[in-house]
Design a protein around this motif. Structure first.
Motif, PDB file in Angstrom:
ATOM      1  N   SER A  14       0.830  -1.209   0.000  1.00 64.23           N
ATOM      2  CA  SER A  14       0.000   0.000   0.000  1.00 64.23           C
ATOM      3  C   SER A  14       0.865   1.258   0.000  1.00 64.23           C
ATOM      4  O   SER A  14       0.523   2.255  -0.642  1.00 64.23           O
ATOM      5  CB  SER A  14      -0.940   0.020   1.210  1.00 64.23           C
ATOM      6  OG  SER A  14      -1.921  -0.979   1.077  1.00 64.23           O
ATOM      7  N   ALA A  15       1.970   1.216   0.707  1.00 66.79           N
ATOM      8  CA  ALA A  15       2.894   2.360   0.710  1.00 66.79           C
ATOM      9  C   ALA A  15       3.468   2.577  -0.692  1.00 66.79           C
ATOM     10  O   ALA A  15       3.597   3.727  -1.140  1.00 66.79           O
ATOM     11  CB  ALA A  15       4.015   2.138   1.719  1.00 66.79           C
ATOM     12  N   SER A  57       0.077   3.344   5.956  1.00 68.39           N
ATOM     13  CA  SER A  57       1.039   2.257   5.760  1.00 68.39           C
ATOM     14  C   SER A  57       2.250   2.400   6.677  1.00 68.39           C
ATOM     15  O   SER A  57       2.729   1.411   7.236  1.00 68.39           O
ATOM     16  CB  SER A  57       1.492   2.211   4.299  1.00 68.39           C
ATOM     17  OG  SER A  57       0.399   1.925   3.462  1.00 68.39           O
ATOM     18  N   LEU A  58       2.732   3.615   6.828  1.00 69.63           N
ATOM     19  CA  LEU A  58       3.874   3.836   7.714  1.00 69.63           C
ATOM     20  C   LEU A  58       3.506   3.542   9.164  1.00 69.63           C
ATOM     21  O   LEU A  58       4.324   3.023   9.930  1.00 69.63           O
ATOM     22  CB  LEU A  58       4.423   5.247   7.552  1.00 69.63           C
ATOM     23  CG  LEU A  58       5.087   5.519   6.193  1.00 69.63           C
ATOM     24  CD1 LEU A  58       5.504   6.985   6.084  1.00 69.63           C
ATOM     25  CD2 LEU A  58       6.266   4.596   5.958  1.00 69.63           C
ATOM     26  N   ALA A  59       2.262   3.837   9.537  1.00 71.99           N
ATOM     27  CA  ALA A  59       1.810   3.498  10.891  1.00 71.99           C
ATOM     28  C   ALA A  59       1.814   1.979  11.075  1.00 71.99           C
ATOM     29  O   ALA A  59       2.261   1.478  12.111  1.00 71.99           O
ATOM     30  CB  ALA A  59       0.415   4.064  11.156  1.00 71.99           C
ATOM     31  N   ALA A  60       1.330   1.254  10.079  1.00 71.06           N
ATOM     32  CA  ALA A  60       1.317  -0.210  10.178  1.00 71.06           C
ATOM     33  C   ALA A  60       2.731  -0.781  10.165  1.00 71.06           C
ATOM     34  O   ALA A  60       3.043  -1.706  10.919  1.00 71.06           O
ATOM     35  CB  ALA A  60       0.503  -0.814   9.030  1.00 71.06           C
ATOM     36  N   LEU A  61       3.573  -0.227   9.327  1.00 74.05           N
ATOM     37  CA  LEU A  61       4.948  -0.736   9.231  1.00 74.05           C
ATOM     38  C   LEU A  61       5.761  -0.435  10.486  1.00 74.05           C
ATOM     39  O   LEU A  61       6.570  -1.246  10.916  1.00 74.05           O
ATOM     40  CB  LEU A  61       5.657  -0.136   8.014  1.00 74.05           C
ATOM     41  CG  LEU A  61       5.187  -0.662   6.664  1.00 74.05           C
ATOM     42  CD1 LEU A  61       5.712   0.208   5.542  1.00 74.05           C
ATOM     43  CD2 LEU A  61       5.625  -2.111   6.482  1.00 74.05           C
ATOM     44  N   ALA A  67      -1.981  -2.946  18.861  1.00 76.47           N
ATOM     45  CA  ALA A  67      -3.128  -2.055  18.678  1.00 76.47           C
ATOM     46  C   ALA A  67      -2.899  -1.074  17.528  1.00 76.47           C
ATOM     47  O   ALA A  67      -3.832  -0.783  16.764  1.00 76.47           O
ATOM     48  CB  ALA A  67      -3.419  -1.297  19.965  1.00 76.47           C
ATOM     49  N   VAL A  68      -1.689  -0.574  17.389  1.00 73.92           N
ATOM     50  CA  VAL A  68      -1.387   0.369  16.313  1.00 73.92           C
ATOM     51  C   VAL A  68      -1.504  -0.319  14.962  1.00 73.92           C
ATOM     52  O   VAL A  68      -2.114   0.207  14.026  1.00 73.92           O
ATOM     53  CB  VAL A  68       0.020   0.991  16.492  1.00 73.92           C
ATOM     54  CG1 VAL A  68       0.439   1.781  15.254  1.00 73.92           C
ATOM     55  CG2 VAL A  68       0.054   1.871  17.727  1.00 73.92           C
ATOM     56  N   VAL A  69      -0.934  -1.512  14.857  1.00 79.59           N
ATOM     57  CA  VAL A  69      -0.990  -2.248  13.591  1.00 79.59           C
ATOM     58  C   VAL A  69      -2.433  -2.613  13.255  1.00 79.59           C
ATOM     59  O   VAL A  69      -2.884  -2.415  12.125  1.00 79.59           O
ATOM     60  CB  VAL A  69      -0.088  -3.497  13.628  1.00 79.59           C
ATOM     61  CG1 VAL A  69      -0.191  -4.273  12.318  1.00 79.59           C
ATOM     62  CG2 VAL A  69       1.361  -3.110  13.906  1.00 79.59           C
ATOM     63  N   VAL A  73      -4.456  -1.289   9.940  1.00 83.01           N
ATOM     64  CA  VAL A  73      -5.021  -2.225   8.958  1.00 83.01           C
ATOM     65  C   VAL A  73      -6.540  -2.044   8.881  1.00 83.01           C
ATOM     66  O   VAL A  73      -7.124  -2.068   7.789  1.00 83.01           O
ATOM     67  CB  VAL A  73      -4.644  -3.685   9.287  1.00 83.01           C
ATOM     68  CG1 VAL A  73      -5.347  -4.648   8.356  1.00 83.01           C
ATOM     69  CG2 VAL A  73      -3.135  -3.873   9.193  1.00 83.01           C
ATOM     70  N   GLY A  74      -7.177  -1.816  10.001  1.00 78.14           N
ATOM     71  CA  GLY A  74      -8.618  -1.553   9.992  1.00 78.14           C
ATOM     72  C   GLY A  74      -8.960  -0.308   9.189  1.00 78.14           C
ATOM     73  O   GLY A  74      -9.933  -0.296   8.422  1.00 78.14           O
ATOM     74  N   LEU A  75      -8.161   0.731   9.352  1.00 78.14           N
ATOM     75  CA  LEU A  75      -8.363   1.949   8.566  1.00 78.14           C
ATOM     76  C   LEU A  75      -8.141   1.691   7.083  1.00 78.14           C
ATOM     77  O   LEU A  75      -8.874   2.202   6.228  1.00 78.14           O
ATOM     78  CB  LEU A  75      -7.444   3.060   9.061  1.00 78.14           C
ATOM     79  CG  LEU A  75      -7.799   3.659  10.414  1.00 78.14           C
ATOM     80  CD1 LEU A  75      -6.687   4.566  10.916  1.00 78.14           C
ATOM     81  CD2 LEU A  75      -9.111   4.420  10.321  1.00 78.14           C
TER      82      LEU A  75
END
Length: 121
Positions: A14-15, A57-61, A67-69, A73-75
C-alpha cells in the motif's frame, strides 16, 4: 506474540501504491477513462490517496504495539471499502465498474486476510 508480518507486507504494498499516486497522479483518471475535463479532479484524488496511503502504511509498518498495527489495517480496509463506493459510482461503464470493485474489494479482503492470519499466529 505476533510480528504482524502479513499485515506489514500488505502495508508495504500500500505504501508503494501511495508513492506511485504521488509520482504519477494522472494514472487514476487514465485508469478510469476520465474525460479531459475530469482529469484534474482525479489527479487531486490521487494525491489524496497517496498521502493517506503512505501515512496509514507507515503506521502499520512502524507500529510497535499490536493495537497500532490493527488500527492501521482496519483503517486501510475501511478506506478500500470507501474507495469501492466512490470510484465504482464514478463511471457508467459496467466493465470498468466491475474492475474497480474487484481491485478495491480485493485489497480490502487481502488486508483482512492478512490481519486474521497475523492474529492467529
Amino acid at each position: 506474540m505476533t510480528t504482524y508480518l502479513a499485515s506489514r507486507v500488505t502495508a508495504a504494498a500500500s505504501a508503494a501504491y501511495g508513492a506511485y499516486c504521488l509520482a504519477k497522479p494522472q494514472h487514476l483518471g487514465q485508469a478510469l477513462k476520465a474525460d479531459l475535463a475530469e482529469m484534474p479532479a482525479y489527479r487531486d484524488l490521487a494525491f489524496t490517496y497517496g498521502g493517506r496511503d503512505l501515512a496509514i502504511s507507515l503506521a502499520a509498518l512502524g507500529g510497535r504495539s499490536p493495537a497500532v498495527v490493527r488500527t492501521a489495517v482496519g483503517l486501510r480496509i475501511a478506506m478500500d471499502l470507501t474507495d469501492c463506493v466512490t470510484l465504482s459510482s464514478s463511471t457508467n461503464d459496467r466493465g470498468l465498474r466491475t474492475k474497480v470493485m474487484a481491485i478495491t474489494l480485493g485489497w480490502a479482503a487481502l488486508n483482512a486476510a492478512a490481519l486474521l492470519l497475523d492474529e492467529r499466529t
